[in-house]
Design an enzyme around this catalytic site. Sequence first.
Site, PDB file in Angstrom:
ATOM      1  N   ASP A  33      74.829  -2.048  42.558  1.00 51.68           N
ATOM      2  CA  ASP A  33      73.426  -2.272  42.883  1.00 51.68           C
ATOM      3  C   ASP A  33      73.254  -2.008  44.367  1.00 51.68           C
ATOM      4  OD1 ASP A  33      70.663  -3.087  42.742  1.00 51.68           O
ATOM      5  OD2 ASP A  33      71.224  -4.343  41.032  1.00 51.68           O
ATOM      6  N   SER A 112      63.035   2.306  26.843  1.00 50.06           N
ATOM      7  CA  SER A 112      61.954   1.330  26.958  1.00 50.06           C
ATOM      8  C   SER A 112      60.855   1.609  25.948  1.00 50.06           C
ATOM      9  CB  SER A 112      61.362   1.379  28.378  1.00 50.06           C
ATOM     10  OG  SER A 112      60.149   0.668  28.448  1.00 50.06           O
ATOM     11  N   ALA A 113      60.240   0.543  25.449  1.00 51.84           N
ATOM     12  CA  ALA A 113      59.101   0.697  24.541  1.00 51.84           C
ATOM     13  C   ALA A 113      57.919   1.381  25.224  1.00 51.84           C
ATOM     14  CB  ALA A 113      58.680  -0.666  24.001  1.00 51.84           C
ATOM     15  N   TYR A 144      56.543   6.099  34.414  1.00 49.81           N
ATOM     16  CA  TYR A 144      57.730   5.378  33.959  1.00 49.81           C
ATOM     17  C   TYR A 144      58.054   5.706  32.499  1.00 49.81           C
ATOM     18  CZ  TYR A 144      60.849   1.441  32.920  1.00 49.81           C
ATOM     19  OH  TYR A 144      61.907   0.661  32.523  1.00 49.81           O
ATOM     20  N   LYS A 186      57.924  -9.896  34.696  1.00 45.79           N
ATOM     21  CA  LYS A 186      57.274  -9.440  33.473  1.00 45.79           C
ATOM     22  C   LYS A 186      56.382 -10.545  32.922  1.00 45.79           C
ATOM     23  CE  LYS A 186      59.392  -5.587  33.915  1.00 45.79           C
ATOM     24  NZ  LYS A 186      58.651  -4.434  34.456  1.00 45.79           N
ATOM     25  N   LYS A 194      52.519 -18.663  37.092  1.00 47.96           N
ATOM     26  CA  LYS A 194      51.111 -19.037  37.220  1.00 47.96           C
ATOM     27  C   LYS A 194      50.890 -20.498  36.819  1.00 47.96           C
ATOM     28  CE  LYS A 194      49.020 -14.468  36.423  1.00 47.96           C
ATOM     29  NZ  LYS A 194      48.141 -13.669  35.520  1.00 47.96           N
ATOM     30  N   ARG A 214      51.892  -8.556  21.790  1.00 49.20           N
ATOM     31  CA  ARG A 214      53.242  -8.155  22.157  1.00 49.20           C
ATOM     32  C   ARG A 214      54.243  -8.917  21.284  1.00 49.20           C
ATOM     33  NH1 ARG A 214      50.384  -5.357  24.574  1.00 49.20           N
ATOM     34  NH2 ARG A 214      50.444  -4.621  26.731  1.00 49.20           N
ATOM     35  N   ARG A 278      51.636  -3.778  20.879  1.00 48.65           N
ATOM     36  CA  ARG A 278      52.968  -3.160  20.884  1.00 48.65           C
ATOM     37  C   ARG A 278      53.929  -4.111  20.193  1.00 48.65           C
ATOM     38  NH1 ARG A 278      54.419  -2.352  26.404  1.00 48.65           N
ATOM     39  NH2 ARG A 278      53.139  -0.463  26.400  1.00 48.65           N
TER      40      ARG A 278
END
Length: 320
Positions: A33, A112-113, A144, A186, A194, A214, A278
């Site tokens: 990384d 990725s979806a 992306y 995410k 929040k 989702r 999705r």
Amino acid sequence: MGMRVLITGCQGFIAKNLAQHLKKQGHYVVGLDKKLRTGDPVFVDEFIGHNMEEAIKIENDFDRVYHLSADVPNSKFVGSAQMATGRSNPIQSIHALDFAAKNKSHFIYACSAMMYNTEHQGHNGPDLNEDDHIWPANPAGNIYGMEKLYNMQLVQEYAKYYDMKVALPIFHAMYGPHCDIFENSKVVAAMCVKILNASDPGEIEIWGDGTQIRSFCYIDDLMTGLDKIIEHNVHIPINMGSDEAISMTELADMLIKISGKQIKKNYLPAGPAGCMRRNSDNTKIKKLTGWKPNYPLQQGLKNTYEFVMAQVKSNSEAEA
């Protein structure tokens, strides 16, 4: 006998969980990384600082390479991140593939979806399957999704040219402990933050009208799924996600209940709401490997909320 495994992007959410999972199986895990934040836990056996936009020049004796490194645009700044994402991620993937090809390491690429054609992601859209809903290409409205498609195709070409074993799991909204709450949180992690930062009683903002659908897959289920597709040598793109679809309003209500707070929801229809629906169709992975997600959503959300709460508290104390 344990294997030598390389993980690129080892300080990311999925990679941290993967490193712990592989070490429990007796494998020696090396991680790459480009940065190590102060206080950020390291779970690999050996950490090597490396920018994946440069060729990998360490000793090449790995049985597997998990390529999880990627520049992921934050939802708030997706427009300004197009150039960085579009340029960086293919370069990172080429360097990872070149490295794996030299030793014919089993190469696992994190799809990725976001690759899925957005025309199938309206309110009444189908559960997304790998054969009918990726092509023709029309991924989410940023680069992306498109570069993920390109990299998926590139991995398949490397597999044929170099006679490499590959795996192409398509991740659908993973969540759980070690999720990022600082730079690129995410949906689940962001909503936890929040709620934690809200007064009691108070309110939180929800992007969109709350009807977006989702499916969220707990990180422990993902680890099992990765083991399964490697065990069964699945080399085609394959969904890996939960098929338990919920709305953003339902997600918020579940997390608010876990928090014990009295919180109202303030919807922002003009906010970056993403696609309307999705959800993962897991027919293929269940048929080929027997895998299906089993971790209860309620318990997974509770685990994640408690992890995020600890992170927020620790960060507040460090800033005090």
